[in-house]
Design a protein around this motif. Structure first.
Motif, PDB file in Angstrom:
ATOM      1  N   VAL A  37       0.843  -1.206   0.000  1.00  0.00           N
ATOM      2  CA  VAL A  37       0.000   0.000   0.000  1.00  0.00           C
ATOM      3  C   VAL A  37       0.873   1.249   0.000  1.00  0.00           C
ATOM      4  N   ARG A  38       1.925   1.266   0.834  1.00  0.00           N
ATOM      5  CA  ARG A  38       2.824   2.430   0.873  1.00  0.00           C
ATOM      6  C   ARG A  38       3.532   2.623  -0.461  1.00  0.00           C
ATOM      7  N   GLN A  39       3.898   1.529  -1.102  1.00  0.00           N
ATOM      8  CA  GLN A  39       4.550   1.617  -2.412  1.00  0.00           C
ATOM      9  C   GLN A  39       3.598   2.233  -3.438  1.00  0.00           C
ATOM     10  N   ALA A  40       2.342   1.835  -3.407  1.00  0.00           N
ATOM     11  CA  ALA A  40       1.355   2.412  -4.329  1.00  0.00           C
ATOM     12  C   ALA A  40       1.176   3.892  -4.072  1.00  0.00           C
ATOM     13  N   LYS A  41       1.174   4.283  -2.807  1.00  0.00           N
ATOM     14  CA  LYS A  41       1.041   5.702  -2.464  1.00  0.00           C
ATOM     15  C   LYS A  41       2.231   6.500  -2.996  1.00  0.00           C
ATOM     16  N   THR A  42       3.425   5.935  -2.878  1.00  0.00           N
ATOM     17  CA  THR A  42       4.619   6.580  -3.412  1.00  0.00           C
ATOM     18  C   THR A  42       4.535   6.687  -4.933  1.00  0.00           C
ATOM     19  N   THR A  43       4.009   5.654  -5.572  1.00  0.00           N
ATOM     20  CA  THR A  43       3.844   5.667  -7.025  1.00  0.00           C
ATOM     21  C   THR A  43       2.871   6.753  -7.455  1.00  0.00           C
ATOM     22  N   VAL A  44       1.810   6.969  -6.681  1.00  0.00           N
ATOM     23  CA  VAL A  44       0.865   8.049  -6.978  1.00  0.00           C
ATOM     24  C   VAL A  44       1.591   9.380  -6.978  1.00  0.00           C
ATOM     25  N   GLU A  45       2.371   9.630  -5.939  1.00  0.00           N
ATOM     26  CA  GLU A  45       3.093  10.899  -5.839  1.00  0.00           C
ATOM     27  C   GLU A  45       4.105  11.047  -6.966  1.00  0.00           C
ATOM     28  N   SER A  46       4.772   9.960  -7.313  1.00  0.00           N
ATOM     29  CA  SER A  46       5.742   9.990  -8.401  1.00  0.00           C
ATOM     30  C   SER A  46       5.057  10.272  -9.744  1.00  0.00           C
ATOM     31  N   ASN A  47       3.933   9.598  -9.999  1.00  0.00           N
ATOM     32  CA  ASN A  47       3.197   9.836 -11.247  1.00  0.00           C
ATOM     33  C   ASN A  47       2.690  11.266 -11.327  1.00  0.00           C
ATOM     34  N   TRP A  48       2.255  11.810 -10.207  1.00  0.00           N
ATOM     35  CA  TRP A  48       1.769  13.186 -10.187  1.00  0.00           C
ATOM     36  C   TRP A  48       2.912  14.155 -10.494  1.00  0.00           C
ATOM     37  N   SER A  49       4.062  13.933  -9.885  1.00  0.00           N
ATOM     38  CA  SER A  49       5.214  14.807 -10.110  1.00  0.00           C
ATOM     39  C   SER A  49       5.693  14.764 -11.551  1.00  0.00           C
ATOM     40  N   SER A  50       5.632  13.588 -12.164  1.00  0.00           N
ATOM     41  CA  SER A  50       6.122  13.447 -13.532  1.00  0.00           C
ATOM     42  C   SER A  50       5.033  13.684 -14.574  1.00  0.00           C
ATOM     43  N   ARG A  51       3.851  14.063 -14.108  1.00  0.00           N
ATOM     44  CA  ARG A  51       2.708  14.349 -14.995  1.00  0.00           C
ATOM     45  C   ARG A  51       2.299  13.135 -15.826  1.00  0.00           C
ATOM     46  N   ASP A  52       2.479  11.948 -15.248  1.00  0.00           N
ATOM     47  CA  ASP A  52       2.045  10.704 -15.886  1.00  0.00           C
ATOM     48  C   ASP A  52       0.599  10.458 -15.455  1.00  0.00           C
TER      49      ASP A  52
END
Length: 107
Positions: A37-52
């Motif tokens: 779950v924490r990994q998915a949350k980090t992925t959300v933040e990463s995707n948001w930052s990279s505009r993916d």
């Protein structure tokens, strides 16, 4: 499903040798699922930052499904997972909508 049957491990503790430490197993499984779950949350933040945005949408969808399954396990799925990111996405959508309206009105 495994989270819902973990309490049944207690009944197996005397049937195996060495004796089963079911509390440790339950804690390990909770940590494993919580890590995902924490990994998915980090992925959300990463995707948001990279505009993916596709990746962002996919991961938010995954997190919402995880929330549905694990929301009763506070140690696995914190209730506040979407506090920041969903508000940021909504704000960005509103900003883009306002810009589009202004652009169309000026033409």
């Amino acid at each position: 499903r495994i989270l819902f049957v973990l309490k049944d491990l207690k009944s197996l503790r005397n049937l195996v040798s060495p004796r089963l430490n079911y509390n440790e197993i339950i804690d390990d499984i909770h940590q494993l699922v919580g890590s995902h779950v924490r990994q998915a949350k980090t992925t959300v933040e990463s995707n948001w930052s990279s505009r993916d945005y596709k990746g962002l949408n996919d991961t938010i969808t995954d997190l919402r499904m995880m929330e549905e399954k694990f929301k009763s396990y506070e140690n696995i799925f914190p209730s506040s997972w979407d506090d920041g990111i969903v508000r940021s996405v909504e704000k960005e959508i509103e900003t883009l909508g306002s810009r589009a309206r202004q652009y169309l009105c000026s033409k």
